[in-house]
Write a protein that holds these residues in place. Sequence first.
Motif, short mmCIF file in Angstrom:
data_model
loop_
_atom_site.label_atom_id
_atom_site.label_comp_id
_atom_site.label_asym_id
_atom_site.label_seq_id
_atom_site.Cartn_x
_atom_site.Cartn_y
_atom_site.Cartn_z
N PRO A 157 0.80 -1.24 0.00
CA PRO A 157 0.00 0.00 0.00
C PRO A 157 0.83 1.28 0.00
O PRO A 157 0.31 2.33 -0.36
CB PRO A 157 -0.84 -0.12 1.28
N GLN A 158 2.10 1.22 0.40
CA GLN A 158 2.93 2.42 0.40
C GLN A 158 3.81 2.55 -0.86
O GLN A 158 4.64 3.45 -0.95
CB GLN A 158 3.82 2.43 1.65
N GLU A 199 -2.05 -6.69 -3.56
CA GLU A 199 -1.82 -5.30 -3.16
C GLU A 199 -1.55 -4.44 -4.39
O GLU A 199 -1.25 -4.95 -5.47
CB GLU A 199 -0.62 -5.21 -2.21
N ASP A 200 -1.63 -3.12 -4.18
CA ASP A 200 -1.21 -2.19 -5.22
C ASP A 200 0.29 -2.32 -5.41
O ASP A 200 1.02 -2.78 -4.51
CB ASP A 200 -1.57 -0.76 -4.78
N ARG A 356 -8.05 -6.38 -0.54
CA ARG A 356 -7.90 -5.08 0.12
C ARG A 356 -9.12 -4.21 -0.18
O ARG A 356 -9.55 -4.11 -1.29
CB ARG A 356 -6.63 -4.38 -0.36
#
Length: 356
Positions: A157-158, A199-200, A356
């Motif tokens: 996510p970061q 996740e991204d 997510r």
Amino acid sequence: MNQSPTEPLKRTPLHAAHLRAGARMVPFGGWDMPVQYAGVKAEHDAVRNAAGVFDVSHMGEFRVQGSGALAFLQHVTTNDVSKLKPGRAQYNWLPGVSGGLVDDIYIYMVAPDEYLTVVNASNITKDWTHLNAHAGEFDVTLTDESDRWGLLAVQGPQTESLLQPHTDTDLSSKKKNAFFPAKLFGFDVMLARTGYTGEDGFEVFTDASEAETVWDKLLAIGLTPAGLGARDTLRLEAGFPLYGHEFSDTIHPLSSTYSWVVKDKTHVGHEHIRTTPTQTLVGLKLERVPVREGYPVKVGGEVVGHVTSGTSSPTFGHPIAMALVNAEHAGADVFDVEVRGKDHPATRVALPFYKR
């Protein structure tokens, strides 16, 4: 993947960097790959909560060019490649001539009449042979660029916030499956908003000679190096199939939840794809005992299938598995999985386990 004792393991451009980072190396699909650094759970949690980076340079890359490139790709895949525009990517399947899949792949449209395909590491030779066998009737040129590229998967996510200060492109403007040239730490790379973790993230295509420097710079800005162990727990939680487990040349691909990959067109093996599968892929939750590939799955004491992938989920704190079961039993709410002669109850749950 069995490796001949006389055949040396191949190494990615990041091999020395993995050894410096204290990775535990294992054979994987003919390659010497890092299975973990600090530990699977720590690496898994870093990707779920912050950002991690994987070396996926063992994957294969084939360039497809020519006025017949689109027609060729439409012929050898199940998804609709005509929907792609330059700068977009698409998940796709290479169906077999007589059933099953040759591979599951990603296709990136570089420009009109030019595409880059990424294939699974253990299938590079098989895919190359298969594609060339079907290329003759099309005006198309195939180039194996697998040795040219280093490929890094930055996931979590970061990811966007960590990469943004070090690139010349507004990453927030790039949607899922975007594929575009960029500068990263001053290096010319291709970035794709794709990944295999739930996740991204961005996958970074870099020149093989520059991959180690880019990797070191990613670690220096706070990314956690992650190995094959975390990659497997992450993709399994996300319900992503893995070739050789949920897909193969003998498994009907529509046993999975991925029927959307098959579009209404004629392609290699289309008559086999359109038959009704006799098995269904289901998700299983267990309480305590982790299960592994091949373990028998039962209903009422009768074996109705087998586990294709299993792990102890770091996110949920209990074992999870995917299993291929006879279609007539796929609606059962409770199964048993046999582990070393003893049956353990498993509850059917919807896939994916994690989103997510």
